[in-house]
Write an enzyme that holds these catalytic residues in place. Sequence first.
Site, mmCIF file in Angstrom:
data_model
loop_
_atom_site.group_PDB
_atom_site.id
_atom_site.type_symbol
_atom_site.label_atom_id
_atom_site.label_comp_id
_atom_site.label_asym_id
_atom_site.label_seq_id
_atom_site.Cartn_x
_atom_site.Cartn_y
_atom_site.Cartn_z
ATOM 1 N N ASP A 81 0.821 -1.205 0.000
ATOM 2 C CA ASP A 81 0.000 0.000 0.000
ATOM 3 C C ASP A 81 0.861 1.263 0.000
ATOM 4 O O ASP A 81 1.861 1.339 0.723
ATOM 5 C CB ASP A 81 -0.884 -0.014 1.264
ATOM 6 N N GLU A 119 13.728 -15.565 -0.260
ATOM 7 C CA GLU A 119 14.040 -16.677 0.657
ATOM 8 C C GLU A 119 13.009 -17.789 0.473
ATOM 9 O O GLU A 119 13.197 -18.908 0.925
ATOM 10 C CB GLU A 119 13.973 -16.203 2.120
HETATM 11 C C1 GLC Z 1 -4.090 3.217 -0.726
HETATM 12 C C2 GLC Z 1 -5.362 2.401 -0.634
HETATM 13 C C3 GLC Z 1 -6.470 3.281 -0.169
HETATM 14 C C4 GLC Z 1 -6.100 3.829 1.198
HETATM 15 C C5 GLC Z 1 -4.750 4.534 1.175
HETATM 16 C C6 GLC Z 1 -4.220 4.743 2.557
HETATM 17 O O1 GLC Z 1 -4.187 4.196 -1.702
HETATM 18 O O2 GLC Z 1 -5.639 1.777 -1.854
HETATM 19 O O3 GLC Z 1 -7.703 2.613 -0.105
HETATM 20 O O4 GLC Z 1 -7.083 4.747 1.622
HETATM 21 O O5 GLC Z 1 -3.777 3.773 0.504
HETATM 22 O O6 GLC Z 1 -3.858 3.520 3.120
#
Ligand code: GLC
Length: 513
Positions: free
Chosen positions: A192, A223
Amino acid sequence: MSQTWWRGAAIYQVYLRSFADGNGDGAGDLAGLRSHLPYLKDLGIDAIWLNPWYPSPMADGGYDVADYRDIEPVFGTLAEAERFIEEAHELGIKVIIDVVPNHSSTESAWFKEALANPAARDRFWFADEPLNDWQSIFGGSAWTQVPDGQWYLHLFDPGQPDFNWNNPEVHQEFEDVLRFWFDRGVDGVRIDSAALLIKSDTAYEDLDEVHDVYRRWREVADEYDERILIGEVWLPDQERFARYLRPDELHTAFNFDFLSCAWDPADLRRSIDLTLATHTPIGAPPTWVLANHDVTRPVTRYGRADTSFAHGGALHGTPTDLELGYRRARAAALLAMALPGSVYVYQGEELGLPEVEDLPDEVRQDPMYARSGGTNPGRDGCRIPLPWSGDEPPFGFGTGAGTGAGAARPWLPQPESWRKLTAEAQRTDLGSMLNLYRTALSLRRELLGDGTLTWLPSGEKVLAFTRDSGLTCVTNLGAEPVPLPAGEVLLASGPLVDGLLPSDTTAWLAQRS
Ligand code: GLC
């Protein structure tokens, strides 16, 4: 599956809270997902990517993680997650989970410790006063004050304090988290906000040191056998984007350039060519994405006058012709699935769900809505629980189906009009979106995926190319029907008219032998 299953995979994105509700409490869960694994097997996907499933106060739909080594009780238990991984594997389906390294939750053990003890704040960004004027990506200041007067940084919601990646403990923690899940059989992680981890005094996007993190993560993944790292990297500069895909970094990253394209032949061709030109030299397979839990659903997007996607909800509520959008979404799906590399399908895309744009304000949950002071509706409209069966909400989402006392309502309301779009209604309709996806994914598995493409000469409103297997894909984005090249039509997103390919339609053809 081959050593490099991920290079050509079809990956289905499960937003767990809205996928299927196994216990009837109105929220999707692992029980619901497990009972619908046969549906996903039948759809013909190779892997599932799940949005965060960890314990979370849900300040941002689970992207505020309180514990990276457990499962949110609303979704199930760690033991159930382990069973789910086994069951998916038995069906030949790989499992990819979301890892959120940029920020945590205010309910995480580390943040609670930091609040209680000012000497334990170095894992986050605390300061006596805001160090800059950064704005949160969801609106408002990116700094929030704690009771003793200090401030902490959160690029997103105040419930999502940013980690300080200058602290070695943070590095160690995430390497351990990766191993924790790889040890449990997870086949890959979606990272993310992957480009935001490293901060300087004045910038936080795409700083060079972030690549050191992913080089180290790649060593961890290597690994194990066949485990992959997928980046969520929103960068306009494709050269910078491609740096994340160097052979010792991430395996793939989402192609948001393609997703953001207007339904326009020149824009799409530009994006496809750019994608291939940036990926081919480094040997990374492209990905093709039309939808996810953060963006307006294609059926709605492609029916608007402006068919491109941009963040910020700017086009929310502008008029859309859903019939036109639906036709284009079908054509776009066949185009995306024919391109070389891997493809993502966001749950509900295979049902042709539109964005729900008329949610009552009081049910909106996305922090973008509140933090923008209501000017940005947020992303709830693409996160509505799936319609599975029946004639009225909750459409088989949960055992509380129907109107009886105690029937828990889905956490976001579904439109009545979705009765035509349930998986049940579409299963027996050969012309449905669901059957288009099933047929396309099955042909794709046989004839498409990883490899190269060769453009064919065509009019400027037409995209036509041949793949390694000889399959030819033709998309007509012009107003007038066009002739097809010689070959047997294997699949088309809409009926041909007098042998011609109509406007907003894609056909797949096999070479005549
Ligand atoms: C990414 C995710 C989104 C979230 C953001 C913060 O963009 O896809 O849904 O709100 O990160 O984690």
